[in-house]
Design a protein around this motif. Sequence first.
Motif, short mmCIF file in Angstrom:
data_model
loop_
_atom_site.label_atom_id
_atom_site.label_comp_id
_atom_site.label_asym_id
_atom_site.label_seq_id
_atom_site.Cartn_x
_atom_site.Cartn_y
_atom_site.Cartn_z
N ARG A 93 0.83 -1.20 0.00
CA ARG A 93 0.00 0.00 0.00
C ARG A 93 0.87 1.27 0.00
NH1 ARG A 93 -5.82 0.17 2.53
NH2 ARG A 93 -6.07 2.41 2.54
N ASN A 94 1.90 1.27 0.83
CA ASN A 94 2.79 2.43 0.93
C ASN A 94 3.50 2.71 -0.39
OD1 ASN A 94 2.18 2.77 3.60
ND2 ASN A 94 4.08 1.92 4.40
N ASN A 97 1.24 4.47 -2.68
CA ASN A 97 0.91 5.78 -2.11
C ASN A 97 2.03 6.81 -2.28
OD1 ASN A 97 -1.67 5.19 -1.33
ND2 ASN A 97 -1.19 4.79 0.82
N LEU A 154 0.13 9.48 -3.93
CA LEU A 154 -1.32 9.67 -3.81
C LEU A 154 -1.71 11.11 -3.51
CD1 LEU A 154 -4.17 8.37 -3.62
CD2 LEU A 154 -3.73 8.01 -1.20
N ILE A 155 -1.03 11.74 -2.55
CA ILE A 155 -1.43 13.08 -2.14
C ILE A 155 -1.20 14.09 -3.27
CG2 ILE A 155 -1.01 14.93 -0.46
CD1 ILE A 155 -2.31 12.51 0.87
N GLU B 45 2.43 15.38 4.39
CA GLU B 45 1.45 15.02 3.36
C GLU B 45 0.11 15.70 3.63
OE1 GLU B 45 2.19 13.07 0.56
OE2 GLU B 45 4.21 13.35 1.31
N LYS B 48 0.12 19.10 2.36
CA LYS B 48 0.02 19.17 0.89
C LYS B 48 -1.43 19.12 0.42
CE LYS B 48 4.03 16.50 -0.49
NZ LYS B 48 4.34 15.22 -1.14
N ILE B 49 -2.27 18.40 1.19
CA ILE B 49 -3.68 18.26 0.79
C ILE B 49 -4.35 19.63 0.79
CG2 ILE B 49 -5.94 17.25 1.40
CD1 ILE B 49 -4.42 14.97 2.79
N GLY B 140 0.64 3.17 6.33
CA GLY B 140 1.72 4.13 6.20
C GLY B 140 1.26 5.55 6.46
N SER B 141 2.21 6.47 6.40
CA SER B 141 1.92 7.86 6.75
C SER B 141 0.95 8.54 5.78
CB SER B 141 3.23 8.65 6.79
OG SER B 141 4.07 8.11 7.78
N THR B 142 1.04 8.20 4.50
CA THR B 142 0.16 8.84 3.52
C THR B 142 -1.30 8.48 3.80
OG1 THR B 142 1.88 8.88 1.83
CG2 THR B 142 -0.39 8.98 1.06
N ASP B 143 -1.55 7.20 4.09
CA ASP B 143 -2.91 6.77 4.41
C ASP B 143 -3.43 7.48 5.66
OD1 ASP B 143 -3.75 4.90 2.42
OD2 ASP B 143 -2.29 3.49 3.19
N TRP B 154 -9.91 3.58 2.70
CA TRP B 154 -10.35 2.40 1.94
C TRP B 154 -9.66 1.16 2.46
CZ3 TRP B 154 -7.20 -0.83 -0.87
CH2 TRP B 154 -5.94 -0.33 -1.25
#
Lengths: 163, 420
Positions: A93-94, A97, A154-155, B45, B48-49, B140-143, B154
């Motif tokens: 997943r990472n 991402n 992803l971001i 992150e 950034k959003i 992870g950090s992004t999630d 998700w």
Amino acid sequence: MEFKGRAWKFGSDVDTDAIIPARYLNTSDPAELAEHCMEGAVPSFPPGFKNGDIFVAGKNFGCGSSREHAPIAIKAAGVSCVIARTFARIFYRNAFNIGLPIFESPEAAEDIRDGDELAAEAGTGIITNLTTGRIYKSVPVPPFMQEIITAGGLISHVSNRLK
Amino acid sequence: MPMTITEKILAAHAGTDQVVPGELINAKVDLVLGNDITAPVAIKEFNKIGSADVFDRERIALVPDHFTPNKDIKSAEQSKMIREFAREHQIVNYFDVGRMGIEHCLLPEQGLVGPGDLVIGADSHTCTYGALGAFSTGMGSTDIAAAMALGYTWLKVPESIKFVFEGELKPWVGGKDLILRIIGDIGVDGALYKALEFTGPTIENLSMDGRFSMCNMAIEAGAKNGLVPPDEITRAYVEGRYRRPYRFYQSDPDAEYAKVYKYDASKIEPQVAFPHLPENSRAVSEAGHVEIDQSVIGSCTNGRIEDMREAAKVLKGKKVHRNVRLIILPGTQDIYLQALEAGLIEAFVRAGAAVSTPTCGPCLGGHMGVLAGGERCIATTNRNFVGRMGHIESEVYLSNPAVAAASAILGRIAGPWEVK
């Protein structure tokens, strides 16, 4: 979306401490992390490594910690993609991402030898061993996930879409 | 259609009556967790959003516990970044040095996780909370950044594997030994992407602390989550702690499992996992003569009060071997205080142990007990990968607290029954 490079072969169960030892996690700077990429697995890595080269590993690549620093270090080191028999769940997943392409292919992981020249095509999931001429199949990376990779993660992908 | 606990919790959080393994869902999260290693990446992150604020300032937990009290300037900068983010967004559940603990000991203790919850955390051992009958998993950090902004994430619904334990545990055997035995049998990827369910009469009699240790190491078999069906032991733990209404989910009797394993728990001995994978577990009695340089008792796996008591039972009135450094880390300030009031800390110090404020430090080779080349350590932690606790040529052996305490006294890997 094609990736071409020399194969760097690793074994099974390459864990996140091998990919980026925790003592370097006092930073999240990709360039700094890249300097220590795979230090826990191959301390002398990577003489001869060229930008765009490809990691090939056995089962359960990236097992252990949830540290996103692991795929970040691999990507920042210049690795174009990782091919493995299987990936650990969080690493899988990472990787997407943060925009590191990965391919699951037991036949490729088994057959490819260290030093083989490879070409991997995301859209079809076809991996070609340019040294031996053999062809391996992996699951195609769907267009929206290719967009995530192109955007660099992803971001960035989401914020591009919102612009 | 019948469902497992995992499926029921996921369905409830996806706002549907039914989910099946393999299905992709968008699920509401009850709590989002980050620590001083993963949160800085998540905060970058998140910024950034361009989201003005977090989805709910009461449902985010930030626990700087890995390199704290900060070991160097760089890690201090990382903690500072979290501290400033917590202030800016008025994060209620931010725990700084002096009030903090190891995240997976702390969150259940503080009543931030309860039965039926869906929790995601940027730490692989987030799966610990399955002990409360919650669905919890590491990401992870992004999630985590996305979940901090949105309040949902998700997920792919995992297949479940059931473990049924029957029989009474031998003396000195606990949750840690059961999970090490499981990992030894199915391997470090034996449950890749799957949910683990620990059941049977043995588990029904297992303490909450033992259940936390078991669920904590589900990730070491590659699992997405691990859980114990909630019961009266769970209720006794959460009553008076957990502040929101909670819900007990139980698997239907005819729910489908990818696999079912049965164990006679009375035959399981205290285990030791040899270098360099948690799957290399064997009975302590079969360990042979392995001399050690260090013993570490603590971590998100075994840093709870019951673990401290087990260690003290062995250490009280004894002395740590002259060739061994014993480091004991109570998991939270509250556990530290309980151990202090019960006289356990005095027993540790008199035995010659170093007792530390709560930190993950030595478990990941961060600080507070880093190993030199050629050194061996027995630890109640969860990973014994190459270089995990320091030098690439050091070795880590995993065990329960009583075995780690006995080994510290005898200078070699030993069972507590060998301490005279």
